[in-house]
Scaffold this motif. Sequence first.
Motif, PDB file in Angstrom:
ATOM      1  N   LEU A 139       1.030  -1.321  -0.125  1.00  0.00           N
ATOM      2  CA  LEU A 139       0.039   0.016  -0.097  1.00  0.00           C
ATOM      3  C   LEU A 139       0.958   1.281  -0.068  1.00  0.00           C
ATOM      4  N   ASP A 140       1.677   1.334  -0.967  1.00  0.00           N
ATOM      5  CA  ASP A 140       2.586   2.373  -1.109  1.00  0.00           C
ATOM      6  C   ASP A 140       2.045   3.057  -2.695  1.00  0.00           C
ATOM      7  N   ILE A 141       1.497   4.188  -2.416  1.00  0.00           N
ATOM      8  CA  ILE A 141       1.190   4.961  -3.680  1.00  0.00           C
ATOM      9  C   ILE A 141       2.156   5.259  -4.722  1.00  0.00           C
ATOM     10  N   ASP A 142       3.373   5.919  -3.759  1.00  0.00           N
ATOM     11  CA  ASP A 142       4.394   6.610  -4.583  1.00  0.00           C
ATOM     12  C   ASP A 142       5.005   5.595  -5.309  1.00  0.00           C
TER      13      ASP A 142
ATOM     14  N   LEU B  68       4.507   1.950 -12.418  1.00  0.00           N
ATOM     15  CA  LEU B  68       3.676   1.897 -13.405  1.00  0.00           C
ATOM     16  C   LEU B  68       4.253   2.876 -14.634  1.00  0.00           C
ATOM     17  N   ASP B  69       5.088   3.916 -14.162  1.00  0.00           N
ATOM     18  CA  ASP B  69       5.779   4.810 -14.908  1.00  0.00           C
ATOM     19  C   ASP B  69       6.846   4.142 -15.565  1.00  0.00           C
ATOM     20  N   GLU B  70       7.421   3.287 -14.928  1.00  0.00           N
ATOM     21  CA  GLU B  70       8.728   2.379 -15.268  1.00  0.00           C
ATOM     22  C   GLU B  70       8.167   1.566 -16.547  1.00  0.00           C
ATOM     23  N   ASP B  71       7.256   0.917 -16.390  1.00  0.00           N
ATOM     24  CA  ASP B  71       6.749   0.075 -17.182  1.00  0.00           C
ATOM     25  C   ASP B  71       5.727   0.609 -18.592  1.00  0.00           C
ATOM     26  N   HIS B  72       5.322   1.637 -18.380  1.00  0.00           N
ATOM     27  CA  HIS B  72       4.667   2.174 -19.442  1.00  0.00           C
ATOM     28  C   HIS B  72       4.433   3.613 -19.538  1.00  0.00           C
TER      29      HIS B  72
ATOM     30  N   LEU C  52      -5.467   1.905  -4.957  1.00  0.00           N
ATOM     31  CA  LEU C  52      -4.723   1.796  -3.772  1.00  0.00           C
ATOM     32  C   LEU C  52      -5.014   2.732  -2.772  1.00  0.00           C
ATOM     33  N   ALA C  53      -5.270   3.690  -2.891  1.00  0.00           N
ATOM     34  CA  ALA C  53      -5.822   4.745  -2.050  1.00  0.00           C
ATOM     35  C   ALA C  53      -6.891   4.392  -1.278  1.00  0.00           C
TER      36      ALA C  53
ATOM     37  N   SER D 283       2.861  -3.448  -9.280  1.00  0.00           N
ATOM     38  CA  SER D 283       2.519  -2.441  -8.303  1.00  0.00           C
ATOM     39  C   SER D 283       1.885  -2.446  -7.099  1.00  0.00           C
ATOM     40  N   LEU D 284       0.975  -3.480  -7.072  1.00  0.00           N
ATOM     41  CA  LEU D 284       0.307  -3.986  -5.963  1.00  0.00           C
ATOM     42  C   LEU D 284       0.917  -5.103  -5.106  1.00  0.00           C
ATOM     43  N   GLY D 285       1.983  -5.461  -5.353  1.00  0.00           N
ATOM     44  CA  GLY D 285       2.913  -6.807  -4.970  1.00  0.00           C
ATOM     45  C   GLY D 285       2.057  -7.924  -4.733  1.00  0.00           C
ATOM     46  N   ARG D 286       0.944  -8.239  -5.875  1.00  0.00           N
ATOM     47  CA  ARG D 286       0.281  -9.247  -5.882  1.00  0.00           C
ATOM     48  C   ARG D 286       1.094 -10.409  -7.063  1.00  0.00           C
TER      49      ARG D 286
END
Length: 796
Positions: free
Chosen positions: A311-314, A320-324, A338-339, A372-375
């Motif tokens: 649960l880390d929005i940053d 997400l920015d790294e991948d797309h 996430l928020a 990004s969610l760690g899932r």
Amino acid sequence: MSGSPFDSLPPELPVYPLHEQVIFPHMTFPLFVGREHMGIVEEALRKNHLLVILTVLAVDPITGREQYARVGTLCSISQILRFPEGGCKIMLEGRNRVRLINTRQLTPFVMASVSLIPDRENRNSIAQALMQSIIALLRVAQSLGQAMPDDVNSMVGRLDEAGQLADILAVYLNMEVKDQQRLLETLDPLERLKEVYLFLTSEIQKMQSRGQGEGEVSRKAARSQKENLLREQLKQIQNQLGEDDPQQAEIRQFRKIVENGEMPKVVRSVAEKELARLERINPSSPEYTVARTYVEYLCNMPWQRGTADVLDIDRAQRVLDEDHYDLVEIKERILEFLAVHTLKASLKGPILCLVGPPGVGKTSLGRSIARSLGRKFIRISLGGMKDEAEIRGHRRTYIGALPGRIIQEICRAGANNPVFMLDEVDKIGQDFRGDPAAALLEVLDPEQNDTFTDHYLDVPFDLSHVMFITTANVIDTVPPPLRDRMEVLRLPGYSDEEKLQIAFKYLIPKQKAENGLQAHPLEFEEDAVLKIIKDYTREAGVRGIDRKIASVCRKVAKDVARGAAAAVVISAGQVEEMLGPRRYFSDVAAEEDRIGVVTGLAWTESGGDIIFIEAAAMAGRKELILTGSLGGVMQESAKTALSYVRANHAAFGIDAKVFEHSDIHIHVPSGAIPKDGPSAGVTIAASLISLLTGRPARRNVAMTGELTLTGRILPVGGVKEKVLAARRAGVTTVLLPERNRENLKELDDQILCEMTIIPVGSMTDVMAHILIAETEHKPHLFVEHPSVLLDPRPGS
């Protein structure tokens, strides 16, 4: 050939019919006669105690008339014993074979005319040798279990006539009625003896095979008993040594999992019953494997086991920015999830539907969301899936039954809250095996997927923690009930600038790594990548660009492997050398402005594209001709556009007579490609107005929109995809419906600066922007004489 024992026979004798039995000469046998057949016996007693025994071959189902064999046996009654209640028992002696001449029906029995068939004697050496072989075979058959009365055995040993031996054995060897009747009709004693020999040989072979089978069964039963005994002894030895039986150890392991408290109460009850049943089944039984597989699934399912969300929005923003590149709306939706999850611990997973053309990153976006969610991430493709059991699983009554793909993948992932991507949801099939789209309703409905029941597991599993993501090229083909359960997020195509950024940030590093060029100082110039984008690909996504970059990298890798001088910097000129001549040209820039030819914009599942609509008029009878593989919607748009132009001909300066004596032909090139959609009405109307006014249409102006009969221009979808397609084709001006003005916010500032995008509210506005200055003369029109074409050029 011996003579007959009878000097003469009565002209008619009573017939006694026998079903499922044949009587042979030289035999004595009892016959119980019912009250209904006493008339036959009384008539035989009046005919010198003689009667004819005939076998009934068939009975007519309509008349009830019996069909007799043509050869029977003449018998004499030697004794009769009458019963007080009616009926009698008679002792018959078979005398001769007789041939049936004709029958006469009397009530309640049949009289027949017969002729005697003399007996043939055959005592030659061949017959004697065959008789000895048959007697030897008979002894073998008796040793294998063939029953034979003692008096028959003694009689067989004394017989020296071939025909009599064949007749006696035919009765006591349990031959079928049809085979016995065939023997009765075989008059040559040697031939009858051969038939008996062949039958006896076949019976001995069957008895030997049956004996071997019984012996094998006995051996298997003994082996099974021995194995059970050894298994019990092995258990005792293992207990003394402190070791364990593998099956028992496995069952204890399953029981330990069941008792640890992870399973819901209902599932635990089912698992305990199945374990108790598993303990009673022999491990060598096929049923053991079926029960064990089911228990294994129950124990391995992550009923209450999941991964902890990061649960880390940053951090999620960075991933997400790294991948797309870009995709702002999608990234914003994930951060919102996430928020909310940060503020609320228990949150049902959303069902996102990513809709966009191929190659824009829908599938890879799912992996980024999971990271990004760690899932954990799961992906299955639904394209072409037709069997409902792929989703719901097979019932355990089927051989080879398995759970559905949903349960299988969750069990394999080992977590009840993965990111689950269902790819190509718009390409699901349907046939006699069920409707997978209907089965997905329960999976994707947040109100009921917390009790999803797979047919194989037959117990509910909670899918509400799973984050489902579906992908589709077009949303229109997704069934409305399924579409209603999903949150649609559209991924438009990329502009050339965006493709350039994606190529340098993602595609080039990836292809260098995949082609073994990490250590090689390979660089691409910006002009080289732009040349690939504009001259070698024409798509909304970046899949084709990725392939072309890979092709360049492979050619460089070939030079490196040979030890030759390999390119270090790829320029635009080298791209053409490596990839050959350019494949795409600017469709608009290469053409000139023409009368009746208008540039339109279309939206397909592969992204935006431009289309050219052509119109022509010719002498005719007011027919509308449509070609170019147009679908039903576009055909209706063409008819609506023509009706609008005819109704408003005065406003556009069109002579009404042209409609009376001419045919209108509307054509969309590339006829092999089917075309349809509700956004071509304005373009078709503009083509007709250009044709009928004789004013050329600007080729570099493209338009889209649907036209009504009253002249309203309706909004359309896929605005960004269409504008990008127009830009790729060299269009400088785009006309959009006024109600699509809000969609301009989706476009980048650079596109808005490079292109002129004009919202229009009526066809008058459209024609003001598309038609070139009016000529001095009127257009090609047809007047009272349809065969005369007026040429508007000077001097005509």
